[in-house]
Design a protein around this motif. Structure first.
Motif, PDB file in Angstrom:
ATOM      1  N   GLU A 181      26.777  42.153  42.279  1.00  7.51           N
ATOM      2  CA  GLU A 181      27.763  43.225  42.500  1.00  7.51           C
ATOM      3  C   GLU A 181      27.262  44.570  41.997  1.00  7.51           C
ATOM      4  O   GLU A 181      27.603  45.621  42.548  1.00  7.51           O
ATOM      5  CB  GLU A 181      29.084  42.875  41.817  1.00  7.51           C
TER       6      GLU A 181
ATOM      7  N   TYR B 208      49.493  41.718  38.554  1.00  6.57           N
ATOM      8  CA  TYR B 208      48.707  41.760  39.788  1.00  6.57           C
ATOM      9  C   TYR B 208      48.893  43.087  40.520  1.00  6.57           C
ATOM     10  O   TYR B 208      47.927  43.688  41.012  1.00  6.57           O
ATOM     11  CB  TYR B 208      49.104  40.599  40.705  1.00  6.57           C
TER      12      TYR B 208
ATOM     13  N   SER C 194      32.659  41.615  52.952  1.00  5.02           N
ATOM     14  CA  SER C 194      33.892  41.928  52.228  1.00  5.02           C
ATOM     15  C   SER C 194      34.859  40.757  52.307  1.00  5.02           C
ATOM     16  O   SER C 194      34.946  40.063  53.328  1.00  5.02           O
ATOM     17  CB  SER C 194      34.561  43.179  52.814  1.00  5.02           C
ATOM     18  N   ALA C 195      35.615  40.573  51.229  1.00  5.01           N
ATOM     19  CA  ALA C 195      36.592  39.479  51.184  1.00  5.01           C
ATOM     20  C   ALA C 195      37.933  39.963  51.700  1.00  5.01           C
ATOM     21  O   ALA C 195      38.312  41.119  51.514  1.00  5.01           O
ATOM     22  CB  ALA C 195      36.741  38.968  49.754  1.00  5.01           C
ATOM     23  N   LYS C 196      38.647  39.069  52.366  1.00  2.00           N
ATOM     24  CA  LYS C 196      40.015  39.372  52.764  1.00  2.00           C
ATOM     25  C   LYS C 196      40.910  39.177  51.547  1.00  2.00           C
ATOM     26  O   LYS C 196      40.707  38.258  50.760  1.00  2.00           O
ATOM     27  CB  LYS C 196      40.460  38.435  53.891  1.00  2.00           C
ATOM     28  N   GLU C 197      41.890  40.044  51.411  1.00  2.00           N
ATOM     29  CA  GLU C 197      42.785  39.952  50.252  1.00  2.00           C
ATOM     30  C   GLU C 197      43.592  38.658  50.338  1.00  2.00           C
ATOM     31  O   GLU C 197      44.283  38.391  51.314  1.00  2.00           O
ATOM     32  CB  GLU C 197      43.716  41.157  50.204  1.00  2.00           C
TER      33      GLU C 197
ATOM     34  N   LYS D 174      45.454  45.336  41.000  1.00  2.00           N
ATOM     35  CA  LYS D 174      44.965  44.773  42.268  1.00  2.00           C
ATOM     36  C   LYS D 174      43.476  45.016  42.486  1.00  2.00           C
ATOM     37  O   LYS D 174      42.734  44.123  42.897  1.00  2.00           O
ATOM     38  CB  LYS D 174      45.760  45.367  43.430  1.00  2.00           C
ATOM     39  N   ASP D 175      43.044  46.235  42.236  1.00  2.00           N
ATOM     40  CA  ASP D 175      41.642  46.589  42.499  1.00  2.00           C
ATOM     41  C   ASP D 175      40.675  45.770  41.647  1.00  2.00           C
ATOM     42  O   ASP D 175      39.524  45.542  42.050  1.00  2.00           O
ATOM     43  CB  ASP D 175      41.399  48.079  42.249  1.00  2.00           C
ATOM     44  N   THR D 176      41.120  45.346  40.479  1.00  2.00           N
ATOM     45  CA  THR D 176      40.266  44.571  39.574  1.00  2.00           C
ATOM     46  C   THR D 176      39.854  43.245  40.193  1.00  2.00           C
ATOM     47  O   THR D 176      38.777  42.717  39.900  1.00  2.00           O
ATOM     48  CB  THR D 176      41.009  44.308  38.243  1.00  2.00           C
ATOM     49  N   TYR D 177      40.717  42.696  41.050  1.00  2.00           N
ATOM     50  CA  TYR D 177      40.479  41.355  41.586  1.00  2.00           C
ATOM     51  C   TYR D 177      39.883  41.363  42.989  1.00  2.00           C
ATOM     52  O   TYR D 177      39.818  40.336  43.649  1.00  2.00           O
ATOM     53  CB  TYR D 177      41.786  40.557  41.559  1.00  2.00           C
ATOM     54  N   LYS D 178      39.427  42.539  43.423  1.00  3.46           N
ATOM     55  CA  LYS D 178      38.722  42.612  44.692  1.00  3.46           C
ATOM     56  C   LYS D 178      37.241  42.336  44.467  1.00  3.46           C
ATOM     57  O   LYS D 178      36.639  42.880  43.552  1.00  3.46           O
ATOM     58  CB  LYS D 178      38.907  43.998  45.319  1.00  3.46           C
ATOM     59  N   HIS D 179      36.671  41.492  45.281  1.00  7.02           N
ATOM     60  CA  HIS D 179      35.238  41.211  45.176  1.00  7.02           C
ATOM     61  C   HIS D 179      34.714  40.783  46.535  1.00  7.02           C
ATOM     62  O   HIS D 179      35.494  40.388  47.418  1.00  7.02           O
ATOM     63  CB  HIS D 179      34.971  40.117  44.127  1.00  7.02           C
TER      64      HIS D 179
END
Length: 278
Positions: A204, A143, A232-235, A147-152
């Motif tokens: 996307e 992870y 935008s999603a919150k982490e 990390k950047d891979t799982y941002k959406h």
């Protein structure tokens, strides 16, 4: 282990007609120059890399035959049916969408699906017994690195343009000022976690204040999404994407096991390089 067969030996030992156009023979399965060139074109790879991909495919086919792995017509139909359902389409509309997007007819799609299912069964037989689920430490480390891979986005606000006539809808996409009473509109908020992965990927890839490509709507007509707003999603941290991370790690482990397996198989297999491809 590769064996290079020089032209003199081909003339004396092999039937020229049988080997006409053949570049490689893998355990009695031929790979032609045309197949290598075609793989180079569609994959944008060098001749050697394209050849290696086709050699692995032939090794997989031989393993499938040796292990007597089978896929029924019902399994093929069920897989296509699931793909259609994930895209909210009927089977007929899904066939049309595939044909429009990459030119494959229904018979070609069934053949490709069958080969995919055969490969999946082979991979399960080879790799699954060798894999263990990743530890908490592995998941945390993965992870942190990806990390950047799982941002959406959290959601998309879209205007859905829907029409029975594809050309008319395409005209609207190309010229937003175009108006037709036959084109229906519907504004919706689409939460990222509530839509199919295919639709999420399409949205996307589309810029804000732009239309997506025209796609079948699953009801015999066509649709395009206008991206009005992206939230935008919150982490959410590791816990929110743990399942995805476990799947990613398992996939990488599985591919490593398979790569090692086929590398050993390739080293020991009877592979004859008839001619090089430039």
């Amino acid at each position: 282990m590769y064996k290079i067969i020089f032209p003199l030996f081909i003339v004396t030992l092999l039937n020229a007609e049988v080997y006409n156009g053949v570049a490689v023979v893998v355990k009695d399965k031929a790979i032609t120059l045309f197949e290598i060139q075609h793989e180079m074109e569609i994959s944008k790879l060098s001749a050697n890399r394209a050849r290696d991909i086709l050699i692995r495919q032939k090794l997989e086919e031989a393993e499938i035959d040796d292990r007597k792995i089978k896929v029924s017509s019902a399994e093929v139909y069920d897989d296509i049916k699931k793909l259609a359902a994930r895209n909210n389409m009927s089977i007929s509309d899904f066939y049309d969408a595939v044909r429009e997007s990459n030119g494959m007819n229904s018979m070609e799609l069934k053949a490709k699906t069958k080969q995919k299912l055969l490969s999946q069964k082979l991979y399960q037989a080879i790799a699954y017994s060798s894999l263990s689920e990743p530890s908490d430490f592995e998941c945390e480390e993965y992870y942190d690195i990806h990390k950047d891979t799982y941002k959406h986005p959290a959601s998309f606000t879209v205007i859905i343009y829907d029409a029975d006539n594809e050309n008319e809808l395409q005209t609207k996409v190309d010229n937003p000022m175009f108006y037709s009473p036959k084109i229906r509109t519907n504004e919706q908020l689409l939460p990222y976690d509530k839509i199919s992965p295919e639709l999420a990927s399409l949205l996307e890839r589309t810029a804000l204040n732009s239309f997506t490509n025209v796609i079948p709507n699953g009801k015999g007509g066509f649709m395009s999404f206008y991206i009005k707003e992206i939230e935008s999603a919150k982490e959410g941290g590791l816990s929110s994407v743990r399942t995805q991370i476990v799947n990613s790690i398992m996939s990488e482990k599985r591919e490593q096991v398979l790569s090692d397996y086929f590398a050993r198989l390739k080293h020991n297999a009877d592979i004859n390089i008839i001619r090089e491809v430039n």
